[in-house]
Scaffold this motif. Structure first.
Motif, PDB file in Angstrom:
ATOM      1  N   TYR A   1       0.827  -1.264   0.032  1.00 46.00           N
ATOM      2  CA  TYR A   1       0.096   0.011  -0.095  1.00 46.00           C
ATOM      3  C   TYR A   1       0.827   1.225   0.063  1.00 46.00           C
ATOM      4  N   LEU A   2       0.901   1.833  -1.247  1.00 47.70           N
ATOM      5  CA  LEU A   2       2.049   3.058  -1.354  1.00 47.70           C
ATOM      6  C   LEU A   2       2.056   4.029  -0.421  1.00 47.70           C
ATOM      7  N   PRO A   3       0.749   4.760  -0.304  1.00 44.86           N
ATOM      8  CA  PRO A   3       0.731   5.823   0.601  1.00 44.86           C
ATOM      9  C   PRO A   3       1.468   5.726   2.059  1.00 44.86           C
ATOM     10  N   VAL A   4       1.015   4.295   2.465  1.00 48.93           N
ATOM     11  CA  VAL A   4       1.823   4.297   3.860  1.00 48.93           C
ATOM     12  C   VAL A   4       3.163   4.383   4.059  1.00 48.93           C
ATOM     13  N   GLY A   5       3.892   4.001   2.916  1.00 46.41           N
ATOM     14  CA  GLY A   5       5.289   4.143   2.935  1.00 46.41           C
ATOM     15  C   GLY A   5       6.000   5.444   3.053  1.00 46.41           C
ATOM     16  N   ALA A   6       5.092   6.058   2.248  1.00 45.06           N
ATOM     17  CA  ALA A   6       5.468   7.871   2.331  1.00 45.06           C
ATOM     18  C   ALA A   6       5.356   8.465   3.498  1.00 45.06           C
ATOM     19  N   ASP A   7       4.017   7.836   4.330  1.00 42.97           N
ATOM     20  CA  ASP A   7       3.789   8.336   5.454  1.00 42.97           C
ATOM     21  C   ASP A   7       4.780   7.892   6.813  1.00 42.97           C
ATOM     22  N   LEU A   8       5.014   6.784   6.325  1.00 41.40           N
ATOM     23  CA  LEU A   8       5.934   6.186   7.580  1.00 41.40           C
ATOM     24  C   LEU A   8       7.323   6.826   7.464  1.00 41.40           C
ATOM     25  N   TRP A   9       7.862   6.978   6.053  1.00 45.64           N
ATOM     26  CA  TRP A   9       9.050   8.062   6.096  1.00 45.64           C
ATOM     27  C   TRP A   9       9.121   9.290   6.538  1.00 45.64           C
ATOM     28  N   ARG A  10       7.806   9.773   6.259  1.00 43.50           N
ATOM     29  CA  ARG A  10       7.722  11.184   6.733  1.00 43.50           C
ATOM     30  C   ARG A  10       7.749  11.456   8.074  1.00 43.50           C
ATOM     31  N   MET A  11       6.968  10.615   8.717  1.00 43.69           N
ATOM     32  CA  MET A  11       6.623  10.543  10.207  1.00 43.69           C
ATOM     33  C   MET A  11       8.296  10.133  10.768  1.00 43.69           C
ATOM     34  N   ALA A  12       8.897   9.222  10.408  1.00 43.95           N
ATOM     35  CA  ALA A  12      10.354   8.788  10.905  1.00 43.95           C
ATOM     36  C   ALA A  12      11.238   9.815  10.833  1.00 43.95           C
ATOM     37  N   SER A  13      11.211  10.615   9.651  1.00 46.41           N
ATOM     38  CA  SER A  13      12.173  11.701   9.485  1.00 46.41           C
ATOM     39  C   SER A  13      11.828  12.807  10.363  1.00 46.41           C
ATOM     40  N   ALA A  14      10.695  13.193  10.600  1.00 49.43           N
ATOM     41  CA  ALA A  14      10.314  14.364  11.470  1.00 49.43           C
ATOM     42  C   ALA A  14      10.684  13.782  12.920  1.00 49.43           C
ATOM     43  N   LEU A  15      10.657  12.650  13.310  1.00 47.68           N
ATOM     44  CA  LEU A  15      11.208  12.306  14.784  1.00 47.68           C
ATOM     45  C   LEU A  15      12.565  11.741  14.802  1.00 47.68           C
ATOM     46  N   GLY A  16      13.246  12.034  13.693  1.00 45.17           N
ATOM     47  CA  GLY A  16      14.661  11.840  13.446  1.00 45.17           C
ATOM     48  C   GLY A  16      14.997  10.279  13.714  1.00 45.17           C
TER      49      GLY A  16
END
Length: 76
Positions: A42-57
């Motif tokens: 499910y492609l959107p979850v990958g982008a969301d996971l990457w964005r959130m991980a980046s935001a949290l360092g």
């Protein structure tokens, strides 16, 4: 007995979205990650996971998954 992961992954994804909307970014990250583990296609979850991980360092923690995660920059 085999069960379908789709209802579980949908509930996790919805939970992550709600956590993020409430500013609970750690909880959102956990649910995005669990959703990705259940439904990596499910492609959107990958982008969301990457964005959130980046935001949290935490991007380094999921960097090994980088090749399989579609990020917003990949779509540009």
């Amino acid at each position: 007995v085999q069960t379908c992961a789709l209802p579980i992954s949908f509930a996790r994804y919805l939970s992550a979205i709600l956590y993020e909307a409430e500013g609970e970014f750690n909880d959102a990250y956990v649910d995005y990650k669990k959703t990705y583990e259940l439904e990596p296609s499910y492609l959107p979850v990958g982008a969301d996971l990457w964005r959130m991980a980046s935001a949290l360092g935490l991007a380094a923690m999921i960097f090994p998954l980088r090749e399989t995660i579609i990020t917003p920059s990949d779509n540009a």
